[in-house]
Structures are given as structure tokens and as C-alpha cells.
Design a protein around this motif. Structure first.
Motif, short mmCIF file in Angstrom:
data_model
loop_
_atom_site.label_atom_id
_atom_site.label_comp_id
_atom_site.label_asym_id
_atom_site.label_seq_id
_atom_site.Cartn_x
_atom_site.Cartn_y
_atom_site.Cartn_z
N ARG A 1 17.04 -19.65 34.35
CA ARG A 1 15.68 -20.16 34.09
C ARG A 1 14.81 -20.06 35.34
N GLY B 1 4.56 -22.85 29.90
CA GLY B 1 5.50 -22.48 30.97
C GLY B 1 5.06 -21.25 31.73
N HIS C 1 5.81 -28.51 35.64
CA HIS C 1 5.61 -27.29 34.84
C HIS C 1 4.33 -26.62 35.31
N TYR D 1 14.75 -27.58 26.08
CA TYR D 1 14.01 -27.91 27.31
C TYR D 1 12.78 -28.76 26.99
N GLU E 1 22.65 -21.71 33.34
CA GLU E 1 21.42 -21.73 32.54
C GLU E 1 20.21 -22.02 33.43
N ASP F 1 15.17 -30.47 32.93
CA ASP F 1 15.81 -29.35 32.22
C ASP F 1 17.28 -29.64 31.99
N GLU G 1 9.37 -17.66 26.17
CA GLU G 1 9.28 -19.01 25.63
C GLU G 1 10.60 -19.76 25.81
N SER G 2 10.49 -21.04 26.14
CA SER G 2 11.67 -21.88 26.36
C SER G 2 12.38 -22.19 25.06
N ARG G 3 13.68 -22.39 25.16
CA ARG G 3 14.40 -22.93 24.02
C ARG G 3 13.97 -24.37 23.79
N TYR H 1 10.48 -20.09 36.01
CA TYR H 1 10.23 -21.48 35.64
C TYR H 1 10.49 -22.41 36.81
N THR I 1 12.32 -25.54 37.73
CA THR I 1 13.45 -26.26 37.15
C THR I 1 13.60 -27.62 37.82
N LYS J 1 13.11 -22.09 19.03
CA LYS J 1 11.97 -22.37 19.90
C LYS J 1 10.91 -23.11 19.10
#
Length: 806
Positions: free
Chosen positions: A404, A492, A593, A511, A400, A415, A506-508, A409, A411, A433
């Protein structure tokens, strides 16, 4: 220029001026290496005009160097232009020493004026630096800017570069082409010159630049002997493709295609302190449900008029699983009293955000019985957490994070923490999300959720020194003191000068849960403060020495409320102190970020705006504020105040009544007391927190704090996590009689062995049930206090309307 609270951004034409900075000389500079006189040079840093560090020649072996070197800049009058002059002693053996830094506000030089400044480099000694400044207006040049009075977005250009990999000369194949625009967001791109066919045969890249910086493209072959080619971007025809040929040792030259174009004035960052249109629409819909519910629960004999409807909020603290569990009980209690539909906002920090995120997966959660989500939480809290750390799960996390990072992103372990939260408290991968929560607000059917984090410095500064509130809603993410917001789905993605330069998916939600409860970015200074609640010796010992050179001028500026900043001398701490500071302030595991404020510049009058609520020592150093950094470092807000009040303190939200639920095991009033202190420092409306010694020793289930003299101050109903009358009553008015019932009333909320201590992630079902029942009971048992607070809030609204009409 004074700025109207709530105003949105506006466009203006800014005058451009030329600034000439002549570094004349210095006097009485002491030896730095004990071997000879100083070998001095001066670095000129002007980040509102260029990314480059400009440098004089080195004048060797003298304490009174003379340079007489001049540097030219183009400055924007709407921007706070702070010039840094660094005096160095060159040493090829031990490394160059930074002796002094002078921070000078260019606003002090009037247009058409030539002024020589002699800066005192030692308040107790003869060391000086002489610099001459000249400012001239450029009457034919203007720049369009967008601003909200705190930050400024300037005109931007974009350079598109394309290399056809099917036409690479044989003698350079396998090398790398280095493309650089130092005065750009991206700075450098490296292109591997490997022949390719098909859809990927053209390598494309972009450079985003501030237009009036006159940036230049530098192109050369890495590790090659070929000459560097420099192309001024302003000479390229706007919007038209231009071909350049880079010379190679032999064979045909390498062809590169360039296209320069102006970027749109339409920003992807909303500059303004007002609420966004989506939130305004939500509130207009929610207000109808709130009014109808208040009429029922208060048994009113008429409908409330629009101006009489109070804005009611629930605010919570962090506390890991304890906060998550307690919030379910709190909301269940409000639901059983039919009061949940009175609430317009619910704010969360750290662990309480885990419950909020789960509840808002159901678009109609507050209109249903909460037994089902509570049962789901009970099952996940009681289950073993070892399954989250199996080899299969660790492999899943690794994959994952790899995906990402591949998306673009940044990381970090934050995360990883988010993925662990998901595994521990969900049955499967959760694809929801933050923006999915908009479905739960589509017709005002639920309170609007607001989650809180804090932006800090990743190194050099403790949370005591630098902190900024960052608010997350289903509509927007924003840094409150700058009045800068982006759509939640854009958090992000990469930004520069208010424009989105690279869109990421878009992040889940997991995160964001990791970010909101990011307890891993602590540094030793934060830990020291948490342990003893004082900065004491270490904090002061590790700071650079700062001296106001023009103290009288700085004092006059403060008295007359001008925007000019005093000239400051910064002497770096010694080598040992710097080493200690790095150890104390370094965040070994931080969550960085992409910074959506990146590139924006501080308005010339930013320090005068009441919206710019600065509570850090850097607010007078515009070059060190968040817009000048590449990343945000977002941490759990509990590093400063374990509460989630700040989103509700925005004047535009006009919150009248706050139900404050503190889920801490100790210091039952710390969250409201620290919030009051913060509000007092920044002239924000908040009641005085006065707690008698008896209440401090034996807190009650509910405490009321208000200000009857000021209708703008919200009423606070504070519910600490206590086990008071619950030991005698299972339900309000229902006394415990049997041994089993009495056992259920024993809830251990103290001591390091409490089943609800912070780091405990698994509860027994019995302990879970006790905490749910306790927090639910504490709400229900104070129904009359809540109803009276609702009446008082309505009365305050009526008084406020009356006073407005007088």
C-alpha cells in the motif's frame, strides 16, 4: 455575494491586483532574552499568493526598529486574502522567539488606496507595528476561476521535467540533482544521477503551480559547489519542450528538458452543494418502489403522487461489534414488517458500517431473507479472534501495508486496524471496494448507504476546536461544509487545486472500515471531554491569546453581514503552556489521507454562505482551514456525536422521516440531543428533543420527536437500545412462559461487565442471538408507531405542497 443553496460551481473572470506591503517599523518592543534590547525582524506570510515566507532584515538591539522594506504580491479578488505578519526576536543562543502575530484581511484596502495601519500589539501596553498597504488594479490581467461560493479553484500550470539518465556526465554520476519549485504542490524532486538504460532511462517528474504566482524552477547538484540555476516558468514557451544545461565542474553540462503547459479547467473535484447526478437518478428509481410499498403497508386507496412520497432514512450509531450486531437485528425487523423498501437512505458510523459494508456485497440483499448474512455474522462474531494475531497474519499485514505504501498511500495504524477488522469478521481477504456497492443501487433496489467520518487536526487542536463532517457514498466522498466532492474511486489519490495530480488504485473496503471506526486518533483533550463532558481549565489554559484589534470594525462587519474579517492579534502561549498543549492535543496514532481539497482557496465571501456550516473556532482563520493542509486526518465521528445524522441533514436530500437507532449502552438520548444542539447552532431543520424525567430514567422502545408547526423539520423516531417489554414477550403479543423463554429475555445492557461492552470483540452465540432478537423485536413491537409516522410524513408532504402553492 449571496449564494443560492444547491448551486454548482461556476466560472468567472477575476480581477487581479498588485498589493504592496511596506513594513515601516515597530515601537516599544520589550526585551525577550534579558540580555539586550530586542533584535527584531518581521516575517510576511501570504499563503494565497505564495508558499514562501518573506522576511525583513534584523534590526539589532533596539525596542523601536525601523525597516522600511516593501514586498509585492499579486492578489485575486475572488479569494479571501488574509495576510499574516509575525514579529520575531532573533536569538542565536536560545532560538528565535515569536512575539506577536497579526492577521489582517486585505479586503479592507480599497483598489487605488494607500493606507497606513498601526497595529496594537498589546491591548494593555504601548507596543505597535506600522505597516503601509497599497492596492492597484492590473487592468490587463484577468484570471479564470471556478467557485461554489465557499472555495475557489484558480488557473494552474504544470511543469514537466525530464532527465535522460543515458547522458549523465561522468563527474556527477552518483550525485543527486535537486529540482525545486517552492510555489508548487510538489515543492521538490530529487533525481539520482545514476546511468540507466532501457525503459527507465528517462526520469520524469512534474510540478503543479498556481499560474499567477509566477513560480520559478531552481536546479542544482546536491552537495556540490556548482551555481544554482533559476528559471522563471512564465518565460518557458507554453506546450513546447525547452532544453537547459546545468554547468558542471568539468566535462559536458547536464541536460534537462522542460515543458510548461496550462492545466485544464475541467476539475476532478465537484464544487457544489447539490446532489450528484448518480444519486438523483437513484432517487428517481427508488421513489417508485417506495411509493408502491407505502401503498401496500398503509393500505392506501390510491397511488401517491410524486410530491407526496416521503424520503425515509435509517440512521445508526457506532458501538463496535454491538452496533454491527444490532443493525442486523434492526434491518431484520424492518424486513419482517415489509418496511425496508420504504427506506431510501441508511447511514452508519463506526461499528455499524461493518454490517453495511458486508450487506452491500450482495446487490440484492434487501430483497432477500436476512437469515444467511445474520448466520455469517454470528459465526464470525463467535469465533476466536486470536487467529487474527498469529505470526502468519502479522506477516500478511506487514506485506499488505508495504504494498500500500508502495502505491503512494499514506499508511498508519488505522490501515492495520482495517486489516484486523477484515480478519476478525470475514472468512478470507475481501477484495470488494466502495464503488462495488453501486451494483446494489443500479435500479433502486436497496437503500443508498452513507458512511460518516470526521476530519480533525492531527496536532495543536482537539476535536472540540476543529471538526468537519466527511461523507462516503458509493458515488462520492465529500467534505460537506466546503461543498467539495470527488468520485469514490478517487479517494486516496493526490489532488491540487481541484485537479487530480496522481491517481492511486481504489482501496479495498477494509481500509475504509478502519477509517470509519478509527478510535485510535484520540488525544488527551478528547479523552478528557469524553470523561467529564467539559473543556474546563486545560482547554482554555493551552490556547493562544487572541485579541480583536479592531473590535468596532469586527462588530460592524457582523451587524452588516459583510465578508470582512476583523484584524486579530495572536500572542502565542508560553513555553510551558505550549508543551502542555502539544501533549494534550497530539494524536500519537492518526490516520492521514491525501487531502482532495489541497490548494483550493477560500472564497472572498465564504463566511457569508449558509452552506459553510462552521462549528469550530478556526472558521475565521481561512489560512488554517482544510484546503491549506496536505492531509486529512479522519476519525470516528463518535469523538463528537455518536450518530450518523449529518448526511441526512443536507437540505438537498429533503429527508422527511428518520428512524434513529441508538446502540449505546448508556445515555440513551445523547445522540439526538447533541444533534439537536448542533442543528440549533447552525439553523438546520431538526425537532426539539424534549425528554421527561420518567423516560430518561426508564426509556421506552420508541420515542417520537417532531415539529407540527414546521413541515420542513423531519420526524424522528428514536429507538434506544433498551430491554423493556422484550423481558415479557418473545414476539409481539407472544408472552414468555417457560424458564428457557424467560432466560432468553434477559439481556444485560448495563455495567462494565456487560457482554456487549465496547471493547469486547467476541460474543457467545447465545449473547449474539439475544441481541439480534432484542433489536428485531423492538422494531416489530412498534409497528403501529412506525406506520403512524409514515402517515404523518405523507401528510407533511401534502401540507408543504399546499403552502408552496399559496
Amino acid at each position: 455575494m449571496a449564494w443560492k443553496r444547491g448551486a454548482v460551481s461556476y466560472q468567472a473572470k477575476s480581477a487581479l491586483c498588485s498589493l504592496s506591503v511596506k513594513i515601516i517599523g515597530a515601537t516599544h518592543i520589550p526585551w525577550a532574552d534579558w540580555m539586550s534590547n530586542a533584535d527584531c525582524y518581521v516575517c510576511v506570510l501570504f499563503p494565497t499568493c505564495t508558499n514562501k515566507v518573506l522576511k525583513t532584515k534584523t534590526v539589532s538591539n533596539t525596542s523601536d526598529p525601523i525597516w522600511n522594506e516593501t514586498f509585492q504580491f499579486t492578489i485575486c479578488s475572488y479569494v479571501k486574502n488574509m495576510l499574516l505578519l509575525e514579529l520575531h526576536d532573533e536569538d542565536v543562543v536560545s532560538g528565535n522567539d515569536l512575539l506577536y502575530t497579526v492577521a489582517f484581511d486585505v479586503e479592507k484596502i480599497q483598489i487605488g488606496e494607500t493606507k497606513q495601519e498601526t497595529f496594537t500589539l498589546n491591548p494593555n501596553g504601548p507596543e505597535t507595528l506600522q505597516v503601509e498597504f497599497t492596492v492597484q488594479e492590473l487592468p490587463t490581467k484577468r484570471e479564470r476561476v471556478l467557485t461554489n461560493g465557499v472555495v475557489v479553484s484558480r488557473e494552474m500550470s504544470c511543469l514537466e521535467v525530464a532527465v535522460d539518465k543515458q547522458r549523465i556526465p561522468e563527474n556527477v554520476q552518483g550525485q543527486h540533482l535537486v529540482l525545486s519549485v517552492e510555489d508548487s504542490c510538489e515543492k521538490t524532486h530529487r533525481v539520482e544521477l545514476k546511468p540507466t538504460t532501457g525503459p527507465d532511462s528517462v526520469h520524469s517528474c512534474r510540478f503543479h503551480c498556481i499560474k499567477n504566482w509566477d513560480p520559478e524552477l531552481t536546479a542544482n547538484l546536491e552537495n556540490g559547489d556548482d551555481a544554482v540555476q533559476i528559471i522563471p516558468i512564465k518565460l518557458l514557451p507554453s506546450g513546447k519542450e525547452q532544453k537547459i544545461h546545468l554547468s558542471t565542474v568539468q566535462a559536458r553540462p547536464l541536460e534537462v528538458k522542460l515543458k510548461a503547459k496550462n492545466c485544464t479547467d475541467q476539475l476532478n473535484v465537484r464544487l457544489g452543494f447539490d446532489l450528484c447526478d448518480d444519486e438523483k437518478l437513484y432517487l428517481s428509481q427508488r421513489r417508485k418502489l417506495v411509493a408502491s410499498t407505502l401503498k401496500k403497508v398503509l393500505k392506501l386507496d390510491r397511488d401517491l403522487e410524486d410530491h407526496e412520497i416521503p424520503v425515509i432514512a435509517v440512521t445508526t450509531t457506532g458501538g463496535g461489534v454491538r452496533a454491527m450486531t444490532s443493525l442486523y437485528g434492526t434491518l431484520s425487523g424492518l424486513k419482517k414488517l415489509n418496511l425496508l423498501d420504504c427506506v431510501s437512505y441508511i447511514t452508519g458510523a463506526s461499528g455499524s458500517t461493518w454490517a453495511i459494508s458486508k450487506l452491500y456485497e450482495d446487490p440484492n440483499w434487501s430483497q432477500k431473507d436476512l437469515a444467511e448474512p445474520i448466520e455469517d455474522a454470528r459465526r464470525n462474531v463467535a469465533k476466536s479472534k486470536t487467529s487474527a494475531l498469529t505470526f502468519d497474519r502479522l506477516a500478511f499485514y506487514r506485506e499488505e501495508l508495504r504494498k500500500r505504501a508502495g502505491m503512494g498511500y499514506k499508511t498508519s495504524f488505522t490501515d492495520m486496524w482495517g486489516l484486523l477488522i477484515e480478519s476478525m469478521f470475514h472468512d478470507k481477504v475481501n477484495d470488494t471496494k466502495l464503488t462495488d456497492q453501486r451494483k446494489a443501487l443500479s435500479h433502486g433496489q436497496n437503500p443508498l448507504p452513507l458512511c460518516l467520518a470526521m476530519n480533525v487536526k492531527s496536532v495543536e487542536k482537539s476535536t472540540l476546536d476543529y471538526k468537519e463532517w466527511c461523507e462516503f457514498s458509493p458515488y462520492e466522498v465529500g467534505l460537506l461544509k466546503y461543498g467539495a466532492f470527488i468520485r469514490s474511486e478517487d479517494f486516496g489519490s493526490e489532488f491540487f487545486m481541484g485537479r487530480r495530480t496522481k491517481t492511486l488504485p481504489e482501496s479495498r473496503i477494509c481500509y475504509l472500515q478502519g477509517l470509519w471506526s478509527n478510535i485510535f486518533s484520540v488525544n488527551l483533550m478528547d479523552a478528557w471531554f469524553a470523561a467529564v463532558s467539559t473543556e474546563h481549565l486545560w482547554h482554555r489554559f493551552t490556547r493562544d491569546y487572541v485579541h480583536e484589534i479592531d473590535e468596532e470594525e469586527a462588530l460592524l462587519s457582523r451587524r452588516t453581514a459583510t465578508s470582512g474579517l476583523g484584524t486579530r492579534l495572536l500572542q502565542p502561549a508560553g513555553g510551558f503552556s505550549r508543551a502542555v498543549r502539544e501533549i494534550l492535543t497530539n494524536r500519537p496514532i492518526d490516520g492521514e489521507h491525501h487531502n482532495f481539497l489541497r490548494g483550493l482557496q477560500m472564497h472572498a465571501d465564504y463566511s457569508l454562505q449558509e452552506e459553510f456550516s462552521a462549528f469550530d473556532e478556526l472558521h475565521n482563520y481561512p489560512n488554517m482551514l482544510t484546503p491549506s493542509t496536505e492531509e486529512l486526518c479522519l476519525v470516528d465521528s463518535a469523538y463528537y456525536i455518536n450518530a450518523s445524522f449529518p448526511p441526512l441533514l443536507r437540505e438537498e436530500r429533503k429527508v422527511d422521516l428518520i428512524l434513529s437507532f441508538d446502540y449505546g449502552l448508556s445515555n440513551k438520548f445523547t445522540s439526538v440531543e447533541r444533534t439537536h444542539s448542533y442543528c440549533a447552532d447552525h439553523k438546520l431543520a431538526f425537532p426539539k428533543i424534549e425528554v421527561c424525567e420518567e423516560d430518561r430514567q426508564n426509556p421506552k422502545e420508541c420515542h417520537v420527536f417532531s415539529d407540527s408547526e414546521n413541515c420542513d423539520v423531519p420526524i424522528i423516531l428514536h429507538f434506544p437500545l433498551v430491554n423493556d417489554t422484550f423481558t415479557q414477550f418473545s414476539r409481539p403479543g407472544v408472552e414468555r412462559r417457560t424458564e428457557l423463554e424467560k432466560e432468553e429475555g434477559i439481556v444485560d445492557l448495563s455495567g462494565i461487565w456487560s457482554p456487549y461492552r465496547l471493547l469486547k470483540l467476541t460474543y457467545s452465540k447465545e449473547d449474539f442471538n439475544k441481541l439480534i432478537n432484542l433489536t428485531e423485536y423492538n422494531v416489530e413491537n412498534n409497528e403501529e408507531m412506525i406506520l403512524q409516522a409514515l402517515r404523518d410524513a405523507i401528510s407533511q408532504k401534502q401540507k408543504l405542497r399546499t403552502s408552496d402553492n399559496i
